[in-house]
Design an enzyme around this catalytic site. Structure first.
Site: not given
Ligand SMILES: Cc1cc2nc3c(=O)[nH]c(=O)nc-3n(C[C@H](O)[C@H](O)[C@H](O)COP(=O)(O)OP(=O)(O)OC[C@H]3O[C@@H](n4cnc5c(N)ncnc54)[C@H](O)[C@@H]3O)c2cc1C
Length: 390
Positions: A126, A131, A134, A160, A243-244, A280, A364
């Site tokens: 899915f 890039p 997220g 993914i 998933g949550r 302890q 997720e």
């Molecule tokens: C191993 C792995 C498997 C995955 N599998 C899937 C999959 O099957 N399908 C899929 O679609 N995706 C998948 N993902 C993607 C995953 O859901 C995203 O990595 C995740 O949602 C975070 O997005 P990002 O990496 O772009 O981080 P970013 O959105 O860039 O965030 C970076 C940091 O900033 C913080 N942040 C961002 N916005 C805010 C805000 N408004 N306020 C406070 N903090 C904020 C975030 O919490 C994080 O700490 C996967 C990721 C990994 C690592």
């Protein structure tokens, strides 16, 4: 208020535990050896064989409706079983499952995608993350442009899960930029690898690894639209929502097993002429872990129970995901500390869990996104403090 399991829940949970203990746990040492050689701990055919064995025990399609041969179990029961699965680090899951949103498929798509996925003949993935999008999933850019009876997809998805192995992807694409992502401007497509997308492996600190999926003029027929045009983002959020409560359910299993190891070690390892568990400092690590584990258990079961009540589970699930992910990271960290140098070695699975559970705070919905949802619900009055008991 009754916190006990029903006889049926206990029986199914115990059978799942028996299966994991007898059939999967014995594979752990070999899985560790293979992973150290950068190979999968369990290959696809071995996983399949185990799943078919589990089918004989009655475990097939935990969430799958009975008309597709599944068990269609309530969410609480599923959560209890996923906790048992979490007790082993072998990457096992029961068979007969498909992505929840694949059930939106039409009859032809069900034959081509849903049924073979349930049977284990096809592998799905899915994809919503990109890039540049997220946490901010509403910012996706991968586009699908109509061309006659086809759609032409261009863009990139990243991180993914299963992206390297899947032979088709459920991908959310922008089909109407004007409407915007939340205004019905996105659509989900079922896209075979053979249609032209390619995947690139991403190395991570965990075992296995997700992939980037690259779409360059990938032509997809209209009959491969999943659900309705404009429904893509909504389907994506449904996929993520499931998933949550399941992710923290497995976290619970990991924490239970790891804490058990720490207790055993504390009762046997001696320093300064007595067992370390008599200090302890060690006792407190064990006590704090047990308290957090129990607190997480009830948040998770309550989230699952909310699903079973047919109520909106988002608030409860966000609390379960946020707390469950933090709990397992804290517990595994303490379990490593109790084991001293041994905990840091690859003789034991603790360092593996340490790497594995870190992901639970990220995917997720990151910790920050869960906090955002929880606080927004309260600040805007969608949820009352204390939830259904208030
Ligand atoms: C191993 C792995 C498997 C995955 N599998 C899937 C999959 O099957 N399908 C899929 O679609 N995706 C998948 N993902 C993607 C995953 O859901 C995203 O990595 C995740 O949602 C975070 O997005 P990002 O990496 O772009 O981080 P970013 O959105 O860039 O965030 C970076 C940091 O900033 C913080 N942040 C961002 N916005 C805010 C805000 N408004 N306020 C406070 N903090 C904020 C975030 O919490 C994080 O700490 C996967 C990721 C990994 C690592």
């Amino acid at each position: 208020m009754d916190f006990s399991l029903s006889d049926e829940e206990r029986a199914i949970r115990d059978t799942a535990r028996q299966f994991i203990t007898r059939e999967v746990v014995p594979l752990e040492q070999e899985a560790l050896r293979r992973e150290r050689a950068h190979r999968p701990g369990l290959d696809h055919s071995e996983l399949r064989e185990l799943q078919l064995k589990a089918k004989k025990f009655g475990f097939w399609g935990l969430a799958t409706p009975e008309e597709y041969g599944g068990m269609n179990l309530p969410a609480v029961m599923q959560s209890l079983i996923w906790t048992e699965v979490g007790r082993t680090f072998v990457q096992f899951r029961f068979g007969g499952e498909a992505d929840n949103i694949l059930f939106y498929a039409n009859d032809e798509q069900k034959r081509e995608y849903l049924v073979p996925t349930i049977e284990g003949d096809r592998i799905s993935c899915f994809a919503i993350t990109e890039p540049g999008a997220g946490s901010d999933a509403a910012n996706i850019k991968l586009s699908a442009r109509r061309d006659g009876d086809d759609w032409v997809l261009n863009g990139e998805k990243t991180f993914i899960t299963n992206g390297n192995d899947a032979d088709f992807v459920i991908v959310v694409a922008v089909t109407d930029r004007e409407k915007g992502v939340r205004g019905g401007g996105t659509t989900a497509f079922l896209v075979d690898r053979e249609m032209g997308w390619r995947s690139e492996f991403i190395q991570t600190m965990g075992e296995g690894g997700p992939a980037s999926l690259i779409f360059e003029d990938v032509r997809v027929p209209s009959r491969n639209i999943l659900g309705e045009i404009g429904q893509g983002f909504e389907l994506g959020m449904q996929w993520i929502g499931k998933g949550r409560y399941l992710i923290p359910s497995t976290a619970l299993g990991i924490a239970e097993r790891a804490l058990g190891m720490a207790i055993e070690y504390a009762n046997t390892r001696e320093t300064f002429g007595r067992r370390i568990g008599e200090n302890q400092a060690i006792q407190w690590m064990i006590a704090d872990s047990e308290v957090e584990l129990e607190a997480a258990r009830w948040l998770i079961l309550r989230a699952a129970w909310t699903v079973d009540q047919g109520a909106d589970p988002r608030h409860a699930s966000s609390m379960a995901k946020l707390y469950g992910a933090a709990m397992v990271n804290n517990v595994v960290d303490r379990v490593m500390q109790v084991h001293g140098g041994m905990g840091y070695t690859r003789e034991l699975p603790i360092e593996r869990w340490y790497r594995q559970v870190r992901l639970m705070r990220i995917y997720e919905g990151t910790d920050e996104m869960q906090r955002l949802i929880i606080s927004r619900d309260l600040l805007r009055g969608y949820t009352k403090i204390g939830g259904h008991l208030s």
